[in-house]
Design an enzyme around this catalytic site. Structure first.
Site, mmCIF file in Angstrom:
data_model
loop_
_atom_site.group_PDB
_atom_site.id
_atom_site.type_symbol
_atom_site.label_atom_id
_atom_site.label_comp_id
_atom_site.label_asym_id
_atom_site.label_seq_id
_atom_site.Cartn_x
_atom_site.Cartn_y
_atom_site.Cartn_z
ATOM 1 N N ARG A 167 -5.510 3.693 -0.848
ATOM 2 C CA ARG A 167 -6.760 3.726 -0.105
ATOM 3 C C ARG A 167 -7.887 3.052 -0.878
ATOM 4 O O ARG A 167 -8.911 2.687 -0.307
ATOM 5 C CB ARG A 167 -7.111 5.183 0.216
ATOM 6 C CG ARG A 167 -8.132 5.353 1.302
ATOM 7 C CD ARG A 167 -8.117 6.763 1.875
ATOM 8 N NE ARG A 167 -8.126 7.794 0.852
ATOM 9 C CZ ARG A 167 -7.961 9.096 1.101
ATOM 10 N NH1 ARG A 167 -7.758 9.504 2.336
ATOM 11 N NH2 ARG A 167 -7.993 9.982 0.137
ATOM 12 N N SER A 223 0.855 -1.185 0.000
ATOM 13 C CA SER A 223 0.000 0.000 0.000
ATOM 14 C C SER A 223 0.890 1.234 0.000
ATOM 15 O O SER A 223 1.915 1.270 -0.675
ATOM 16 C CB SER A 223 -0.926 -0.032 1.224
ATOM 17 O OG SER A 223 -1.848 1.021 1.203
ATOM 18 N N VAL A 247 -7.080 4.358 10.523
ATOM 19 C CA VAL A 247 -5.897 4.541 9.684
ATOM 20 C C VAL A 247 -6.262 5.038 8.287
ATOM 21 O O VAL A 247 -7.409 4.965 7.856
ATOM 22 C CB VAL A 247 -5.083 3.225 9.580
ATOM 23 C CG1 VAL A 247 -4.621 2.789 10.949
ATOM 24 C CG2 VAL A 247 -5.908 2.117 8.931
ATOM 25 N N GLU A 248 -5.250 5.535 7.574
ATOM 26 C CA GLU A 248 -5.379 6.088 6.215
ATOM 27 C C GLU A 248 -6.452 7.181 6.152
ATOM 28 O O GLU A 248 -7.222 7.265 5.207
ATOM 29 C CB GLU A 248 -5.661 4.978 5.196
ATOM 30 C CG GLU A 248 -4.472 4.060 4.985
ATOM 31 C CD GLU A 248 -4.650 3.083 3.841
ATOM 32 O OE1 GLU A 248 -5.700 3.149 3.160
ATOM 33 O OE2 GLU A 248 -3.758 2.253 3.634
ATOM 34 N N GLY A 249 -6.493 8.007 7.168
ATOM 35 C CA GLY A 249 -7.467 9.092 7.251
ATOM 36 C C GLY A 249 -8.615 8.692 8.150
ATOM 37 O O GLY A 249 -9.435 7.858 7.777
#
Length: 819
Positions: A377, A208, A499-501
């Protein structure tokens, strides 16, 4: 009155068809002249109307006049109202690409474009990998052992991941990687997630947002040739350090810094490089990583590189054994033991060519991150969420048929059916969205808005799905152990949410905040013209964008009203069972376009701070996309009749959510009159969409409790063990046995009603049935096996008390006196 009615009707129809002024102005003029000839309108009135039409039309055709009278004055006002935009905000807004989201924002989605999109599919290598190494990996894994005993993946699992190049799925074959498509990569993660969240996270992070992804797009040839082969086979374990104590969702607030200087490195002196200091946390794979991707702000106070002192966010790759780096202890993310922890660097000197992209990559870090995040994402967390949803659909669906209370399966109670229908419906939506979003990436898109929609909504649906599963499973979901397939996933839910925003931020600030600018056909053009103050061409660009915007807005208002009155039946849509859903999503797209455009014009820059309002607009856009994905998935799956119940449930749910998000937006707009006007235009006949009814819920819930091709399609891609003692295998086998013997069981129970006591054993019931020739001996054996399997399936794990627990509780433990 009739004449005015017909004139307005003509105008609405022309606006509905999005005819430009050069068509509708002459059309209305001709209509006025015809009215005079036919005596339906007097000559003086007609001349007055033509004069009024000329006054209105003149600015539309005479551009110089239009600019001086209207657009130049509005440009000055627009520049005053436009909020200040930081460099990082501007980069984030312009990162990635727009695709189907722009169609939904247009108010008139082109379904032919979506239908022409190729279906998601696996190539031969990807399918072989999933059927071989992924299946074998899942068989190696015991999630209970990982979570409760080792607190890590076993050594043999780490070795297998490296050997089979699981960490190199996105790396091209020329560097020794697997070079999988986004969809293939997603399917691998989804299957592993159905077995172990820890294993899935460990696998997905190197594939990722991290060193491999960044090197592929931005690295120098030297960096690629050195690192990518080593990353592909696991000789290097990567991590990426972005988050710190001061910089979470607002990564631009990081205090981690580097100073351009000269120093000693590798035995050489006077090497041009960077001296770094940082403090990072929450870094997945950080505790075991051999190479660290680092985000920091770079400064050049001595002007060794040029005139600028502040060079912006920059990324570098640093071996973790470099002098000055300290890898901290592990975090414990809710007992989900993937490797995660803090790290710091103090006076770490690196050569300038360790910056990703070399000197050309200086100050480009934020752009690199935003573009890479749009891709990453789209894949990892949506895949993990879908895998969890499919596992719950299989396991809880089977359990609800196997578990009996009041002498009937618990899945036959309407309250349980409601939960089961949501589990199946959410899973269908998640799978559809996963497939469409991965297809976009495989087509070369970097869907920044759609990836945010997928990440937010699919992790939220995973949360809802697992919560429903816990309600249905009851005690069997609470008691952790090797038999419990839901408990560990329940504990791990907040990880994906965060996670990831973080999801709150993603919904309220990113989806619509970025979507409104990127997907709107004119807003970004207007903003660019307004920001480009020194360019004389900006006035002309703003003028063109402004009047295009006005025409587009009028068209969508007319389109929304016409479609509301006609219930969208006049829309041309694909001829299929889903025909009406295509029409209704088109209608809601027009309503959303009107609502979004009005909100932006009404609130201007302050909408950025009205997060509750932007969140509702994000919900509307999200469910338009999810609904579109459902239609595309149904089409690509062959529009099978057995899948219609899932299509109906998912489509009705999405349309209802769009409707409610818009109505709540109208209710909360600061100018109430605007909200009433929007409701009148978009919902003149009131609410038209409802949640799935009880009959549909029953049919969807039944699908989860009955082996069928439709159920197999819904849960396809998860790991179901071939070991008959494994919980997944036991549940599926027991479900088949109970369904196959259901008629025999019913016949026996009905015939023996009142003949035997409640404590009669299974063998006594079977023998009585055989003696009375109610069932055959073979049928009796089938029933005994099914009943035994059912009883085994509903057992839960238990463990011996800790040493000394009994003595402590009973007061038999000697306690030393305290001084």
């Amino acid at each position: 009155m009739l004449w005015w009615f017909l004139t307005i009707t003509i105008f609405l129809l022309l606006a509905y068809q999005r005819c430009p002024p050069k068509i509708w102005v002459p059309a209305i003029a001709i209509w006025i002249i015809i009215s005079v000839i036919s005596d339906s309108l007097s000559t003086p009135v007609a001349l007055l109307n033509l004069l009024l039409l000329g006054i209105i039309a003149a600015p539309l055709f005479l551009h110089d006049l239009r600019r001086s009278l209207i657009s130049d004055k509005l440009l000055v006002l627009f520049r005053k109202q436009l909020p200040e935009m930081s460099v990082t905000e501007r980069i984030a807004l312009e990162a990635g690409t727009v695709w189907w989201d722009s169609e939904l924002f247009s108010g008139k989605p082109d379904w032919k474009r979506l239908q022409a999109t190729p279906p998601a599919h696996l190539n031969a290598d990807e399918q072989a990998f999933i059927d071989g190494p992924v299946e074998e990996l899942c068989a190696l894994i015991s999630d209970w052992e990982i979570t409760e005993k080792k607190k890590d993946l076993p050594a043999e699992v780490w070795a297998y991941l490296r050997k089979q190049r699981f960490f190199g799925m996105i790396i091209p074959k020329q560097y020794g990687g697997l070079e999988f498509s986004a969809y293939g990569h997603s399917c691998v993660i989804s299957k592993i997630a159905s077995r172990s969240i820890t294993a899935a996270v460990t696998t997905m992070v190197p594939n990722s947002l991290g060193p491999a992804e960044l090197l592929l797009h931005y690295g120098t040839d030297e960096q690629k040739n050195y690192y990518l082969p080593r990353l592909a086979v696991g000789d290097e374990i990567p991590c990426f350090a972005l988050t710190g104590p001061e910089a979470g969702s607002d990564a631009s607030a990081m205090t981690d810094n580097g100073v351009v200087c000269r120093g000693e490195h590798g035995g050489k002196k006077d090497v041009l490089g960077v001296r770094l200091n940082w403090n990072k946390r929450y870094i997945t794979l950080g505790p075991v990583a051999t190479v660290l991707g680092l985000a920091f702000k770079l400064y050049d106070p001595d002007h060794l590189l040029g005139d600028k002192k502040s060079l912006g966010i920059t990324l570098a790759l640093i071996p973790t054994d470099s002098k000055g780096i300290k890898i901290g202890d592990r975090h414990n993310p809710l007992n989900t033991p993937f490797q995660n922890g803090p790290n710091t660097g103090k006076n770490v000197f690196i050569p300038i060519d360790w910056i990703i992209g070399g000197p050309a990559g200086i100050g480009q870090g934020w752009r690199m991150l935003m573009e890479s995040l749009a891709v990453g994402r789209s894949i990892s967390l949506p895949a993990l969420s879908t895998g969890a949803g499919k596992l719950v659909s299989a396991a809880t669906g089977a359990y609800s048929r196997i578990r009996h209370q009041f002498r009937v399966p618990i899945g036959h109670f309407e309250g349980v059916e409601e939960a089961l229908s949501r589990i199946a419906g959410y899973t269908y939506i998640m799978e559809a969205t996963r497939c469409l979003t991965c297809t976009a990436v495989d087509m070369g898109e970097k869907p920044s808005v759609l990836s945010a929609i997928a990440k937010y909504n699919l992790t939220e649906m995973m949360r809802k799905t697992i919560n429903d599963a816990m309600d249905v499973q009851g005690g069997s979901g609470i008691c952790l152990g090797p038999r419990n397939l839901v408990g560990n996933a329940y504990q791990a839910i907040p990880v994906g949410i965060t996670v990831e925003g973080a999801n709150i931020l993603t919904r309220t600030m990113i989806v619509f905040g970025q979507g409104a600018v990127r997907c709107h056909p004119y807003l970004l053009k207007e903003m660019r013209a307004a920001l480009d103050k020194d360019n004389p061409q900006s006035n002309k660009d703003f003028d063109e964008a402004l009047f295009g915007h006005i025409g587009w807005s009028i068209s969508n208002i007319a389109r929304s009203l016409v479609l509301a009155i006609t219930d969208a039946r006049i829309i041309s849509a694909p001829d299929s069972y889903a025909h009406r859903y295509y029409q209704q999503i088109s209608r809601m797209s027009a309503c959303f376009a009107v609502a979004a455009d009005t909100s932006v014009m009404l609130l201007g820059g302050s909408l950025k701070r009205r997060e509750a309002l932007s969140g509702r607009l994000a919900d509307a856009l999200s469910y338009l996309y999810l609904g579109s994905a459902v239609l595309k998935y149904f089409l690509d799956s062959g529009e099978k009749k057995a899948d219609r119940v899932l299509l109906d449930w998912a489509s009705q749910y999405c349309l209802y959510q769009v409707q409610e998000a818009l109505l709540e937006l109208y209710r909360n707009l600061p100018v109430k009159a605007v909200g009433w006007a929007l409701r009148l235009v978009t919902f003149p006949l009131g609410r038209r969409f409802h949640l799935p009814n009880d009959r549909l819920n029953h049919r969807v819930a039944h699908l989860l409790q009955q082996p069928s091709e439709a159920r197999d399609r819904l849960i396809a891609g998860i790991f179901i063990s071939e070991d008959p003692q494994e919980p997944t295998a036991m549940l599926e086998d027991t479900l088949r046995q109970l369904v196959n013997t259901a008629d025999i069981d019913k016949r026996l129970q009905k015939a023996l009603l009142g003949q035997l006591s409640d404590i009669a054993t299974d063998t006594e019931k079977i023998n009585a049935g055989i003696e009375q020739e109610i069932i055959t001996t073979e049928e009796g054996d089938q029933l005994l096996n099914a009943w035994a399997a059912r009883r085994e399936c509903i057992q839960v794990d238990s463990f011996k008390p800790a040493k000394g627990a009994v003595e402590n509780a009973r007061g038999r433990t000697k306690i030393k006196d305290r001084d």
